[in-house]
Structures are given as structure tokens and as C-alpha cells.
Design a protein around this motif. Structure first.
Motif, short mmCIF file in Angstrom:
data_model
loop_
_atom_site.label_atom_id
_atom_site.label_comp_id
_atom_site.label_asym_id
_atom_site.label_seq_id
_atom_site.Cartn_x
_atom_site.Cartn_y
_atom_site.Cartn_z
N PRO A 49 66.12 61.58 34.17
CA PRO A 49 64.76 61.43 34.84
C PRO A 49 64.40 59.92 34.61
N GLY A 50 63.79 59.51 35.77
CA GLY A 50 63.05 58.34 35.63
C GLY A 50 64.19 57.13 36.27
N ASP A 51 65.02 57.90 36.94
CA ASP A 51 66.39 57.05 37.50
C ASP A 51 67.02 56.21 36.23
N ARG A 52 67.01 56.80 35.05
CA ARG A 52 67.67 56.06 34.04
C ARG A 52 69.44 56.36 34.29
N ILE A 53 70.28 55.26 34.42
CA ILE A 53 71.51 55.50 34.75
C ILE A 53 72.16 56.07 33.47
N VAL A 54 72.93 57.24 33.28
CA VAL A 54 73.91 57.75 32.40
C VAL A 54 75.14 57.58 32.80
N ALA A 55 75.75 57.59 34.13
CA ALA A 55 76.99 57.06 34.38
C ALA A 55 77.01 56.83 35.73
N GLU A 56 77.96 55.83 36.12
CA GLU A 56 78.13 55.39 37.60
C GLU A 56 79.51 55.34 38.00
N TRP B 169 71.92 38.63 29.42
CA TRP B 169 71.81 39.53 30.22
C TRP B 169 73.12 40.08 30.81
N GLU B 170 73.79 39.31 31.28
CA GLU B 170 75.09 39.83 32.00
C GLU B 170 76.10 40.39 31.01
N ARG B 171 75.96 39.94 29.75
CA ARG B 171 76.88 40.73 28.93
C ARG B 171 76.54 42.00 28.62
N THR B 172 75.45 42.37 28.69
CA THR B 172 74.83 43.84 28.38
C THR B 172 74.14 44.50 29.66
N GLU B 173 74.47 44.03 30.71
CA GLU B 173 73.62 44.49 32.10
C GLU B 173 73.48 45.79 32.17
N PRO B 174 74.57 46.78 32.19
CA PRO B 174 74.24 48.36 31.99
C PRO B 174 73.39 48.79 31.25
N VAL B 175 73.34 48.39 30.28
CA VAL B 175 72.14 48.97 29.17
C VAL B 175 70.74 48.69 29.71
N ALA B 176 70.68 47.38 30.11
CA ALA B 176 69.26 46.91 30.78
C ALA B 176 69.01 47.89 32.02
N GLU B 177 70.10 47.90 32.84
CA GLU B 177 69.83 48.79 34.10
C GLU B 177 69.57 50.28 33.84
N SER B 178 70.07 50.89 32.59
CA SER B 178 69.75 51.94 32.40
C SER B 178 68.31 52.65 32.37
N PHE B 179 67.44 51.51 31.99
CA PHE B 179 65.94 51.87 31.82
C PHE B 179 65.43 52.18 33.41
N GLY B 180 66.08 51.72 34.42
CA GLY B 180 65.71 51.74 35.62
C GLY B 180 64.62 50.92 36.52
N ASP B 181 63.84 50.40 35.50
CA ASP B 181 62.67 49.78 36.11
C ASP B 181 62.68 48.20 35.70
N ILE B 182 63.69 47.74 34.81
CA ILE B 182 63.67 46.26 34.43
C ILE B 182 64.34 45.48 35.42
#
Length: 378
Positions: free
Chosen positions: A76-83, A184-197
Motif C-alpha cells: 500500500p502507498g506504492d511502496r516497492i517490495v520488489a521489481e 542517494w545513488e548507493r541506496t536508491e532502492p531503499v529511498a524509492e521504497s517509500f514512493g513519495d520521495i
């Protein structure tokens, strides 16, 4: 960084190019009968089960369409679990994820753009009951510390960048731009998992949704290099960037991290290299793509290194292959160093870009097997 899709799709429209960027994708072999089958096409996203037990979930993806596609598992909230990105026509890919009980969406994105064609699914029960290898728990804890450190250490660099903009110092702002992005580039998938940042801070102009205001690093990049000036609006954008990245710093430690999430995130970072950095799309004005390239590779290797003790035990051949291929990517990247950074990417010719692409692809394919390797039980 999600803003690259439309331009990347154009660049890889030919069938040969689609195969080249497929990365982890392979010809469908009908394997994985115990997995949830996802059949993607140009106008549909079919799943074989709308309900499944929580815990470790395997998605077996077949792209039956004519366009390169990507598949997401969203909380929910478009949090990325896997892609999984870059799945070419008539190719197959596997996704391993760890999910908690609850509702999710599986999204297929033909052309790798938009919100995708979505199917609602439910994970039932209480989740995995087997005791997890304590080494994996230690890896998750260490990775959580790593992503928090990256965010914490980024903020002074971000402040140096945005302060230069607020002072109207074009030269200083250009110098501070690339270093401000490394964490940011080193950890981008974690940041993207929130959806809105991510849409606020790292979006390219061609990735904007209808009516969306363009903010963040790349909007300022365009002002600094393309426009060659700093306006009053840019100074306000710099303040907003600091605020949005401070939000990232505060929230990143709360991310839902799992061993399979770390493994999938490592693969996602390699996808970022392939779809943005190697093509020159990411930093199209500053041409600092190789700085981002290195950050993505470093982040992917960190996740792998933390998981490696379990991988060696479960799949020694995979660990040996990954060790070799990470070393090859880093060695090739070292050839483009200049001073304390890298050469401008617009000086890297087509032949060299292809070599970079091929070397990244040779790492991305075995890296796609990392998630499965950390959930193997003997």
C-alpha cells in the motif's frame, strides 16, 4: 531513478537492443511451476493466483508483449517490495520476495512507463514460520546501519550544494552537485521504497506526471549546465531539495528491509546503471554519470557482501561468479578516473559505452539470482 523510461524505451526499441538490456531476463523455459505466474503483454497483466501464503514468494514472469516491460510488487502507498526491469519481448524473469500478510498489487509496465496495469493480490496467513539464518538478520541490521549512514553523511554535502545555489555561486554549485548525490545513488532502492520521495528529488523532466511540478536535483542540474545561471526560483528549489532530503534522512532508518529486499535492491541498482548511467540519460546536462555509476555499483556490492556468507554456503558458484564480475566492473570503471572524480561522460565514445554496458550486463545476470540464493534451505 524512474524518469528515464520513455527515452530509454525509444533507445532500445530494436529487438537486438531489447535483448541486450534484458539483464536478468532469459528465454521462458516453463520452470517455476510452484511460483505465481505473471503474464505481461502490451495491454494486460495476468496473474495465476490472487491469493497466496505470506512469506517467501516467487513470481515467474513471462513477457508476451511486443514492448520491453517491468514488473513491480507494491505494498500500500506504492511502496516497492520488489521489481524487475528490462524484460524484453518473449523473455522470462524470476522475482523472489519476502512479504508480510496483507494486500499488495502486482503491476506490469509495458514500455517501462506510467503506473502500469495492476492486479490486486493478497498475502494470507502469518508469514514464514521457519527460523531465519542469524547471519541474514545480521546482514539486514548492518545494511540498515549502512543506509542510515549514507543519508546522514549526504546531508552536509547536499547543504554545500544548495548553499552555493542560494548564494548564486554557479561554479561552486557545479562542483558540489555530483558529490551531493553519491549517498542517494548507493541506496536508491531503499529511498524509492517509500514512493513519495524519489519523484520530488530525482525525477527527470521527461518522467513528470501530468500537472506535476519539476523539482529536485535534475531541475537544478538543468539550470546550472543548460541555462548557465541561477534564478530566484532555483534558490527556492534548493531550499526545497534540502527539506525533501532531510525527510529522506529521517525516514530511511524505518524502511522495511529483508534479505531478499537487499538482494533485489542490488539488482535494481545495476538496472539503474544500465538504463540511465551507461546511456548518458541520467546526467544529461552535467555529464557526471560515472559518479552515479560508481555509487550504484558500490551500493549493490555492499548488499551482496553482507549477504555473501550465506550465498557461499547455498551457491558457491554464484558467489565466485559475482566476486569476479564485480571486480571486472570496478576495474573497467577505474579506467575513466580523472583527479578525484571521473571524466565527463560526453567524452566517452560509443565503443566504450558498449563495453561498459556489456560488462554491467555480465554482472546483472548472475546478480538476478542473488535473492533466490539467500532463501535456499538445505
Amino acid at each position: 531513478m524512474r524518469a528515464l523510461r520513455s527515452s530509454v524505451v525509444t533507445a532500445v526499441a530494436a529487438a537486438a537492443a531489447l535483448a541486450a538490456v534484458a539483464g536478468c531476463a532469459e528465454k521462458s523455459d516453463g520452470k517455476g511451476s510452484d511460483a505465481i505466474k505473471v503474464t505481461a503483454s502490451d495491454d494486460a497483466c495476468e496473474v495465476s493466483a490472487k491469493s497466496f501464503p505470506a512469506g517467501h514468494v516467487n513470481l515467474s514472469v513471462d513477457n508476451e508483449g511486443s514492448k520491453v516491460t517491468e514488473v513491480y510488487l507494491y505494498a500500500p502507498g506504492d511502496r516497492i517490495v520488489a521489481e524487475r526491469e528490462n524484460i524484453g519481448p518473449k523473455l522470462h524473469a524470476s522475482i523472489t520476495a519476502e512479504v508480510k500478510p496483507g494486500t499488495y498489487e502486482i503491476a506490469c509496465k509495458p514500455g517501462m512507463k506510467g503506473d502500469g496495469i495492476r492486479q490486486k493480490v493478497t498475502a494470507t496467513g502469518k508469514g514464514a514460520t521457519a527460523k531465519r539464518d542469524p547471519r541474514l538478520d545480521a546482514a539486514v541490521a548492518a545494511y540498515r546501519t549502512y543506509v542510515q549512514e549514507q543519508a546522514d553523511e549526504s546531508m552536509p554535502l547536499v547543504k554545500k550544494f544548495t548553499d552555493a545555489i542560494e548564494k548564486g555561486d554557479l561554479k561552486a554549485a557545479k562542483k558540489a552537485y555530483a558529490p551531493s548525490r553519491v549517498g542517494w545513488e548507493r541506496t536508491e532502492p531503499v529511498a524509492e521504497s517509500f514512493g513519495d520521495i524519489d519523484p520530488k528529488v530525482d525525477l527527470r523532466e521527461d518522467g513528470l506526471a501530468k500537472g506535476q511540478k519539476w523539482t529536485g536535483w535534475h531541475r537544478l542540474e538543468k539550470s546550472l549546465w543548460h541555462d548557465g545561471k541561477i534564478t530566484a526560483a532555483d534558490k527556492e528549489l534548493a531550499k526545497q531539495l534540502t527539506k525533501d532530503l532531510e525527510d529522506w534522512r529521517k525516514r530511511v532508518g524505518t524502511a522495511d528491509l529483508t534479505p531478499t529486499g537487499m538482494a533485489n535492491g542490488a539488482k535494481e541498482l545495476l538496472d539503474e546503471v544500465q538504463t540511465g548511467k551507461v546511456t548518458g540519460e541520467e546526467e544529461r546536462y552535467s555529464h557526471t554519470d560515472l559518479v552515479d555509476f560508481e555509487g550504484n555499483v558500490e551500493g549493490a556490492e555492499k548488499a551482496y557482501t553482507l549477504l555473501r556468507p550465506v550465498v557461499v554456503e547455498n551457491d558457491k558458484a554464484l558467489a565466485t561468479d559475482l566476486d569476479k564480475r564485480f571486480a571486472a566492473v570496478k576495474k573497467l570503471l577505474d579506467g575513466y578516473r580523472e583527479g578525484d572524480g571521473f571524466v565527463s561522460y560526453d567524452t566517452v565514445g560509443k565503443t566504450d559505452r558498449k563495453k561498459l554496458s556489456d560488462t554491467v550486463n555480465s554482472l546483472a545476470e548472475p546478480l538476478s539470482k542473488l535473492a533466490a540464493a539467500v532463501v535456499v534451505t538445505k
